[in-house]
Every structure is written in structure tokens, then in C-alpha cells.
Write an enzyme that holds these catalytic residues in place. Structure first.
Site, PDB file in Angstrom:
ATOM      1  N   HIS A  17      -5.987   5.702   3.397  1.00 26.06           N
ATOM      2  CA  HIS A  17      -7.863   6.056   4.186  1.00 26.06           C
ATOM      3  C   HIS A  17      -8.034   7.160   4.561  1.00 26.06           C
ATOM      4  CE1 HIS A  17      -7.299   5.657   8.860  1.00 26.06           C
ATOM      5  NE2 HIS A  17      -6.376   6.769   7.957  1.00 26.06           N
ATOM      6  N   CYS A  36      -6.766  13.118   9.724  1.00 30.04           N
ATOM      7  CA  CYS A  36      -6.972  11.791   9.171  1.00 30.04           C
ATOM      8  C   CYS A  36      -8.237  11.920   8.303  1.00 30.04           C
ATOM      9  CB  CYS A  36      -6.916  10.787  10.003  1.00 30.04           C
ATOM     10  SG  CYS A  36      -6.008  10.061  10.610  1.00 30.04           S
ATOM     11  N   HIS A  42      -4.708  10.087   3.170  1.00 30.01           N
ATOM     12  CA  HIS A  42      -2.793  10.008   3.537  1.00 30.01           C
ATOM     13  C   HIS A  42      -2.851   8.153   3.861  1.00 30.01           C
ATOM     14  CE1 HIS A  42      -5.618  10.171   7.451  1.00 30.01           C
ATOM     15  NE2 HIS A  42      -4.955   9.384   7.515  1.00 30.01           N
ATOM     16  N   HIS A  44      -0.585   4.728   6.017  1.00 29.89           N
ATOM     17  CA  HIS A  44      -0.204   4.244   6.884  1.00 29.89           C
ATOM     18  C   HIS A  44       0.570   3.092   7.042  1.00 29.89           C
ATOM     19  CE1 HIS A  44      -2.231   6.926   9.960  1.00 29.89           C
ATOM     20  NE2 HIS A  44      -3.425   7.187   9.424  1.00 29.89           N
ATOM     21  N   ASP A  82      -2.900  -4.224   0.950  1.00 26.97           N
ATOM     22  CA  ASP A  82      -1.282  -3.632   1.145  1.00 26.97           C
ATOM     23  C   ASP A  82      -2.196  -2.775  -0.140  1.00 26.97           C
ATOM     24  OD1 ASP A  82       0.934  -3.516   0.909  1.00 26.97           O
ATOM     25  OD2 ASP A  82       2.045  -5.028  -0.060  1.00 26.97           O
ATOM     26  N   HIS A  83      -1.666  -1.559  -0.339  1.00 26.04           N
ATOM     27  CA  HIS A  83      -1.136  -0.642  -1.573  1.00 26.04           C
ATOM     28  C   HIS A  83      -2.389  -0.060  -2.234  1.00 26.04           C
ATOM     29  CE1 HIS A  83       3.465  -1.524  -1.355  1.00 26.04           C
ATOM     30  NE2 HIS A  83       3.574  -0.498  -1.456  1.00 26.04           N
ATOM     31  N   GLU A 127      -0.909   1.455  14.059  1.00 23.76           N
ATOM     32  CA  GLU A 127      -1.253   2.002  12.787  1.00 23.76           C
ATOM     33  C   GLU A 127      -0.018   3.019  13.165  1.00 23.76           C
ATOM     34  OE1 GLU A 127      -5.486   4.192  11.376  1.00 23.76           O
ATOM     35  OE2 GLU A 127      -4.412   5.422  12.830  1.00 23.76           O
TER      36      GLU A 127
HETATM   37 NI    NI Z   1      -5.064   8.049   9.009  1.00 31.02          NI
END
Ligand code: NI
Length: 138
Positions: A17, A36, A42, A44, A82-83, A127
């Protein structure tokens, strides 16, 4: 109501995200969101805990069949997020900042539609190991 029991299913997904407010300039975005706000995104490793609370069914003894809950979370949440790059790959976050708070609310809204109203639904989303959110807030 008497004899309510809470049951939990823990799941995991990876997603990328970027936190960004398009109404702000770059300096403000950088100041508020820090790393972020990285324009190249990047990832998580999200840990998701779905909690259902209700009275066990007299016939089965279950509040909710956890195999069915696992299937539901897989089909409705993991398949969707996911992914994925949450900003670019999902309609849910096309115009919604994908903070942990907003992700938890989106997951709640998706699952709430699929689970009987008699059961209380609660979402906890990690997170990072140390940063997590809950919705609804208790
Ligand atoms: Ni982040």
C-alpha cells in the site's frame, strides 16, 4: 443474552500500500505519513483476527462452524487482498486511504453481509506485530 461464546479465526495476508492524501502537497503527505507515503509502495504482513460472538446452536454446539468461517474469510478477504497492491489492484481502496483502520472497516463491511445478524462481528487487524486496530471499537 445468556451463554454467549466468542469464536475466533486467525488469517494472514500480504499486501502493498501507499498512504497518501491527494488533497495535500508532497511535503504534508511526507510529514503525516512518513515512510508509508513512499510513492513506490511497500508491503505489510497483515494478521487478521475475525471474532464472532453468539449463543451456541443447540444442535451442533457451534456458534459458527470455524471451517465455514475459514472458507468465508479465504473467499471474501484473502482472495481479494492477498498479494495485491491495495491502492492499484482493489476497487475498495481506489479512493480510500488503505490505513489499517480503513482496511479493518472494509473487511468488516464485506463479512457483515455474509454472516447472520444474530452474531456479533469484530475485526482485529495487525499491520505489524506492535501496531493493530479493532473495529468496531469497544
Ligand atoms: Ni505501511
Amino acid at each position: 443474552m445468556a451463554n454467549k461464546v466468542a469464536v475466533f479465526r486467525k488469517e494472514h495476508f500480504n499486501a502493498a500500500h501507499r498512504l497518501h492524501n491527494p488533497l495535500w502537497d508532497e511535503a504534508t503527505n511526507d510529514k503525516v505519513f512518513g515512510k508509508c507515503n513512499n510513492p513506490h509502495y511497500h508491503g505489510h504482513n497483515y494478521e487478521l483476527i475475525v471474532k464472532l460472538t453468539g449463543v451456541p446452536d443447540p444442535a451442533t454446539g457451534y456458534v459458527y462452524d470455524l471451517k465455514l468461517l475459514s472458507d468465508l474469510v479465504r473467499d471474501e478477504i484473502l482472495e481479494r487482498f492477498d498479494h495485491r497492491n491495495l491502492n492499484l489492484d482493489t476497487v475498495e481502496f481506489k479512493d480510500l486511504n488503505p490505513t489499517a483502520e480503513n482496511i479493518a472497516v472494509v473487511i468488516y463491511d464485506i463479512l457483515r453481509e455474509k454472516i447472520a445478524k444474530e452474531l456479533d462481528l469484530h475485526i482485529r487487524l495487525y499491520e505489524t506485530e506492535r501496531n493493530f486496530v479493532e473495529y468496531p471499537a469497544i
